[in-house]
Enzyme design. Structure first.
Site, short mmCIF file in Angstrom:
data_model
loop_
_atom_site.label_atom_id
_atom_site.label_comp_id
_atom_site.label_asym_id
_atom_site.label_seq_id
_atom_site.Cartn_x
_atom_site.Cartn_y
_atom_site.Cartn_z
N ASN A 394 37.02 39.04 42.53
CA ASN A 394 37.40 38.45 41.20
C ASN A 394 36.55 37.03 41.03
OD1 ASN A 394 38.03 38.01 38.71
ND2 ASN A 394 40.23 38.09 39.09
N ASP A 395 37.24 36.05 41.56
CA ASP A 395 36.80 34.66 41.16
C ASP A 395 35.15 34.62 41.64
OD1 ASP A 395 39.25 33.91 40.15
OD2 ASP A 395 39.93 33.12 41.90
N VAL A 396 34.83 35.10 42.67
CA VAL A 396 33.57 34.97 43.12
C VAL A 396 32.55 35.65 42.61
CG1 VAL A 396 34.37 34.69 45.61
CG2 VAL A 396 33.67 37.11 44.83
N ALA A 435 42.26 31.62 41.52
CA ALA A 435 42.12 30.45 40.81
C ALA A 435 42.85 30.20 39.62
CB ALA A 435 40.77 30.24 40.70
#
Lengths: 465, 103
Positions: A394-396, A435
């Site tokens: 997700n965040d990456v 995050a």
């Protein structure tokens, strides 16, 4: 009985073999040979220790018994452990190295004659300092790794635990460790030695509780480093070259891995260590959550898109490990390849819960390692690819890291997934990632969300291909 | 003036840090997990200290307070040595290249 000089040479040889063991890991072809060198080095070190003592009394039998008990437990764990549990295993192993260092330091303190360090109450100053460092770092490694283990295992919540005055308290304890070491050296009091170990256990615990689950790659690497420094401290006490060399190797190895992981998140080491990341931002993002249109699809749509693609890039993340979807994923990729579609895998440095976590899982699922690429190697290819298949990451992949300087992950290197013609995003829900920030990718025109369990969705897609 | 042997050990230590630095940077990122498990295994060479401690008891009292800690440390380190090397072996065996006969 062999002379001290001869055994020192053998210890040097095993130190060199350990260096070669790490050197072997520069490529998968040489890695197995490297591991063999490591085993050989260990056998030499243990054999030489027995020979140099040369005291084959009844104590020897007990040494063997304890060695075999430990060995059997270790071998059993090594064969039974599922690959998805590697982070927990490594954290658990670190704790054992730390505790072993503490125990060796304690026995050296209680019986210094055995190690030629003087007599109780009159231990050589240098040895006492080295011993204290070894014991303190070992204790920190032990309790820190236990917390990391509990968090990874899910026994303890992965969310950061913070309280008022946490940092001043930690600083106070660290200072008192130094003061205690000084007092210990001047008084040789065994009480101070026990207190030193006790508060070192405490600080290890306090240092890790504020660090959240997704920061575990840094924590594990850091504890890896600590376990090395603890070993080196004991190595100085025992005047043993093999232990000093190994401690230095492991210490710098862990430090480099921590650095790589921090860079992968664009955060400073101290930012991670001070912890609490993600705890505050989460509330902010849920407040301004507006309804943005999202395109969602099913397995048939996804299969259709991929069948008509000529190249597909897979982006795996921690969610794939949780869903145990790596085998199902490989089957899907096999079907794609049969249809003449080019498939590669893109791995972000901090994907998963430890360095290289995704690579091991893909290797377990028989994915050839030359189809798996690191961020820098593959990031330019997204623009030319037809479909990006994001599974459990997700965040990456969040483009916000490149566009919004206000975002907490701004500046973090991300995979340029949005440049693909179309993006398939397998996810359970629209909830933000670790995050705590919304992923813009969800709302992009060319993104199709596949709301399902990663494993089940992948299997369904394969059926529809 | 004679040099303290500690200085020699310190030299070995510092140089090993540099060796470690360069060797570890050359490790391919896809093998970072095996790197951690193998460093785990080799740092358990601390077992040599545990063996010395365990054998330090005199024949009448094999289990004195010092040697008990030694024996416990032997078991802990042995778990790591066997577990670390074997699990590394298991992982490395899985890293395969693309098959040549692939269609």
């Amino acid at each position: 009985m062999i002379t001290a000089n001869l055994s020192a040479i053998f210890y040097l040889i095993s130190g060199v073999l350990f260096i070669l063991a790490l050197r072997g890991l520069s490529s998968p072809e040489t890695s197995r040979q490297g591991n063999f060198f490591g085993i050989l080095g260990m056998i030499i070190a243990i054999t030489v220790t027995f020979l140099s003592i040369g005291n084959f009394s009844s104590g020897f039998v007990y040494v063997l018994i304890f060695l075999i008990i430990g060995g059997l437990i270790g071998a059993f764990i090594a064969y039974k452990i599922p690959m998805t549990a590697m982070p927990e295993l490594v954290a658990g192993f670190h704790s054992l190295v730390g505790l072993a260092a503490v125990f060796v330091a304690i026995s050296a303190f209680l019986n210094p004659q055995a190690f030629n360090l003087g007599s109780p109450g009159n231990i050589k100053l240098g040895s006492l300092i080295e011993m204290s460092i070894g014991a303190a770092v070992g204790a920190i490694t032990f309790s820190g790794s236990i917390i990391a283990f509990l968090k990874l295992q899910g026994i303890m919540s992965g969310s950061p635990i913070t309280f008022k005055g946490q940092h001043p308290l930690n600083a106070l304890i660290l200072i008192s460790i130094i003061v205690l070491t000084y007092l210990l050296c001047s008084t040789q009091s065994s009480n101070l030695f026990w207190i030193l170990i006790a508060i070192s256990f405490l600080i290890g615990f306090l240092l890790i509780i504020p660090i959240g689950g997704a920061d575990m790659p840094v924590v594990i690497s850091m504890l890896n480093s600590y376990s090395g420094w603890a070993a080196a401290g004991i190595g100085f006490t025992l005047e043993n070259t093999a232990l000093i060399i190994t401690g230095a190797l492991v210490g710098s190895s862990g430090a480099i891995l921590s650095y790589i992981m921090c860079k992968g998140m664009n955060r400073s080491f101290f930012n991670v260590i001070l912890g609490g990341f993600g705890a505050t931002e989460q509330t902010a993002s849920s407040a301004n959550k507006e309804q943005k249109p999202v395109k969602s699809g099913n397995a048939e749509d996804a299969a259709f898109l991929m069948k008509n693609a000529s190249s597909v890039i897979i982006v795996p993340g921690y969610g794939m490990a949780v869903a145990q979807a790596q085998h199902a994923l490989r089957e899907m990729v096999d079907t794609l390849k049969k249809n003449g579609i080019k498939v590669s895998y893109a791995i972000h440095p901090v994907a998963g819960r430890m360095p290289g976590h995704m690579n091991v899982l893909l290797a377990e699922a028989n994915v050839p390692y030359d189809e798996v690429f690191e961020l820098e190697e593959i990031n330019n290819d997204f623009a030319n690819a037809d479909v990006a298949f994001v599974i459990g990451a997700n965040d990456v992949t969040n483009p916000v890291a490149k566009t919004d300087p206000q975002s907490p992950i701004y500046g973090m290197p991300v995979l340029d997934v949005e440049k693909c013609k179309s993006v398939l995003f397998v996810k359970r829900s629209l909830s933000p990632g670790y995050a705590g920030i919304d992923n813009d990718l969800f709302y992009k025109e060319n993104t199709l969300m596949l709301f399902a369990d990663a494993k089940k969705m992948t299997e369904d897609i394969t059926k529809n291909l | 003036m004679e040099i303290d042997p500690f200085i020699f050990r310190l030299s070995i230590f510092i140089l090993s840090i540099f060796i470690g630095y360069y060797v570890v940077w050359s490790v391919t990122p896809s093998l970072h997990t095996p790197l951690m498990s193998v460093t785990n295994a080799i740092s358990s060479v601390i077992i040599v200290g545990a063996i010395i401690a365990g054998l330090a008891g005199n024949p009448d009292s094999i289990f004195n307070s010092s040697s008990i800690f030694g024996f416990l440390a032997i078991s802990l380190a042995a778990i790591n040595i066997f577990g670390g090397f074997l699990v590394t072996q298991r992982m490395l065996a899985m890293y395969k290249k693309k098959k040549k006969d692939k269609k």
